[in-house]
Design an enzyme around this catalytic site. Structure first.
Site, mmCIF file in Angstrom:
data_model
loop_
_atom_site.group_PDB
_atom_site.id
_atom_site.type_symbol
_atom_site.label_atom_id
_atom_site.label_comp_id
_atom_site.label_asym_id
_atom_site.label_seq_id
_atom_site.Cartn_x
_atom_site.Cartn_y
_atom_site.Cartn_z
ATOM 1 N N ASP A 136 -5.869 -5.401 5.214
ATOM 2 C CA ASP A 136 -6.974 -4.908 4.401
ATOM 3 C C ASP A 136 -7.926 -6.040 4.044
ATOM 4 O OD1 ASP A 136 -8.371 -2.975 2.718
ATOM 5 O OD2 ASP A 136 -7.457 -3.998 1.024
ATOM 6 N N LYS B 54 3.430 -14.046 6.007
ATOM 7 C CA LYS B 54 3.791 -15.081 5.030
ATOM 8 C C LYS B 54 5.311 -15.211 5.030
ATOM 9 C CE LYS B 54 2.435 -17.992 1.766
ATOM 10 N NZ LYS B 54 1.593 -19.183 2.066
ATOM 11 N N ASP C 204 -2.519 -17.697 5.014
ATOM 12 C CA ASP C 204 -3.512 -18.588 4.406
ATOM 13 C C ASP C 204 -4.142 -19.498 5.463
ATOM 14 O OD1 ASP C 204 -0.922 -19.542 4.536
ATOM 15 O OD2 ASP C 204 -1.044 -20.738 2.721
ATOM 16 N N TYR D 226 0.811 -1.217 0.000
ATOM 17 C CA TYR D 226 0.000 0.000 0.000
ATOM 18 C C TYR D 226 0.846 1.269 0.000
ATOM 19 C CZ TYR D 226 -4.876 -1.405 0.452
ATOM 20 O OH TYR D 226 -6.146 -1.859 0.199
#
Length: 361
Positions: free
Chosen positions: A250, A192, A226, A125
């Site tokens: 987000d 991640k 995930d 972002y």
């Protein structure tokens, strides 16, 4: 109750309607707010050349606290987002999104009570991008190839994902301090790091370092993003305060809103060390603007977060209790909630919902 001066940015689309409903509720609840109105939105492009004029930035800077309705980002203008611009202008590094089940709101669960704490200033972002076919993109592609960093196709557009020690430490520390202040028990860091070792890996390393400072006071765990999403859908009750980098935050915050009934009831706040802007996080819904159909719940609950921030917790809780009572009673609900609950009862207007909420105070 002390009087507070707050910048109100009604926005566009349904923003003026939901903002007006919010003002009515706060006044009825006894909140002594002096509003300074400032404008933002696509309707300002012709006159100002921007949806976020300097006068609005000045109003926020003056009052330090603001609340805004939804704002349409002009298509094809080169202006990324009013929300992103405000966060950058005032270093609002925290995006705070509580998700709490409301009886009668059509949520998939009835026991969700968790808070998303999203880093708000960096990650993808940050907006560091190189357009496909540009000389800058070609130079970066060549740089990566010459340093054995990986092969990027020549026809690729490129976005850069910066995650810093400073940004990570600030947001994780905020999550732990928030958990302590709110009497919560656990912080989960989402990442991640197994794949993006130098960005998400840094975030996770810093999160673990910060967690050691709170050992014995707040439980800590980390989850790969995930797996987190899967676990969230299976059993959201296992999470309490969840802290994430910007992009994952987000996505996860809207996922969590879906668990409790949707964005129409999802409040939000953007908080920095000196300034705070509260907002309903749903879109501007221009297709129903001006029709007295909008659900103002998210804007009203965002105002409750603002009252908490201003030290007016008792007033905020009175409003939240009234919201819960109106939803539980089920007679005065807007069309989005009727649809979410599968109810055949007629939808009420924005005005009727607001009237019912004021009556419940």
């Amino acid at each position: 109750m002390a009087q507070h001066t707050v910048t109100l940015i009604p926005g566009d689309g349904i923003g003026p309607e939901t903002s007006s409903a919010m003002q009515r509720v706060l006044e009825a609840a006894g909140a002594e707010i002096e509003w300074e109105i400032a404008e933002a939105g696509a309707h300002l492009m012709e006159e100002h050349g921007t949806p976020l004029p300097q006068s609005t930035l000045d109003a926020v800077k003056r009052n330090k606290v603001a609340i805004k309705g939804p704002v349409t980002t002009p298509v094809g203008s080169g202006f990324r987002s009013v929300n992103v611009a405000l966060r950058k202008a005032f270093d609002l590094y925290v995006n705070l999104r509580p998700n709490i089940s409301i009886e009668g709101a059509g949520g998939r669960y009835n026991d969700v009570d968790l808070v998303i704490v999203r880093e708000n200033t960096e990650d993808l972002y940050a907006g560091i991008e190189f357009e496909q076919g540009s000389s800058e993109a070609a130079e970066l592609i060549e740089f990566c190839a010459s340093h054995d960093a990986g092969t990027i196709r020549e026809d690729a557009g490129i976005s850069v994902k910066p995650i810093s020690i400073t940004g990570s430490r600030n947001i994780v520390k905020y999550a732990f301090e928030y958990a302590i202040a709110q009497g919560r028990k656990k912080v989960t860091a989402v990442h991640k790091a197994n794949i993006m070792k130098h960005s998400d890996g840094l975030f996770l390393r810093v999160a673990r370092e910060v967690a050691k400072e709170y050992e014995g006071r707040i439980e800590f765990e980390d989850k790969i993003v995930d797996a987190f999403c899967m676990n969230m859908v299976i059993d959201p009750s296992r999470f309490d305060v969840v802290v994430l980098p910007n992009l994952y935050g987000d996505i996860a915050s809207d996922l969590c809103a879906g668990l409790v009934g949707g964005l129409g009831i999802a409040p939000g706040a953007n908080i920095g060390k000196e300034y705070a802007i509260f907002e309903a996080v749903h879109g501007s819904a221009p297709d129903i603007a001006g029709q007295n159909k909008a659900n103002p719940t998210a804007e009203i609950l965002s105002a409750c977060m603002m009252l908490d921030y201003l030290g007016e917790q008792e007033c905020a809780e009175r409003i939240r209790s009234a919201v819960r009572a109106v939803y539980a009673e089920g007679e005065h609900l807007t069309g989005d909630i009727r649809w979410a609950t599968g109810s055949s009862k007629p939808a009420c207007s924005t005005t009727e919902f607001t009237d019912a909420l004021i009556a419940a105070l």
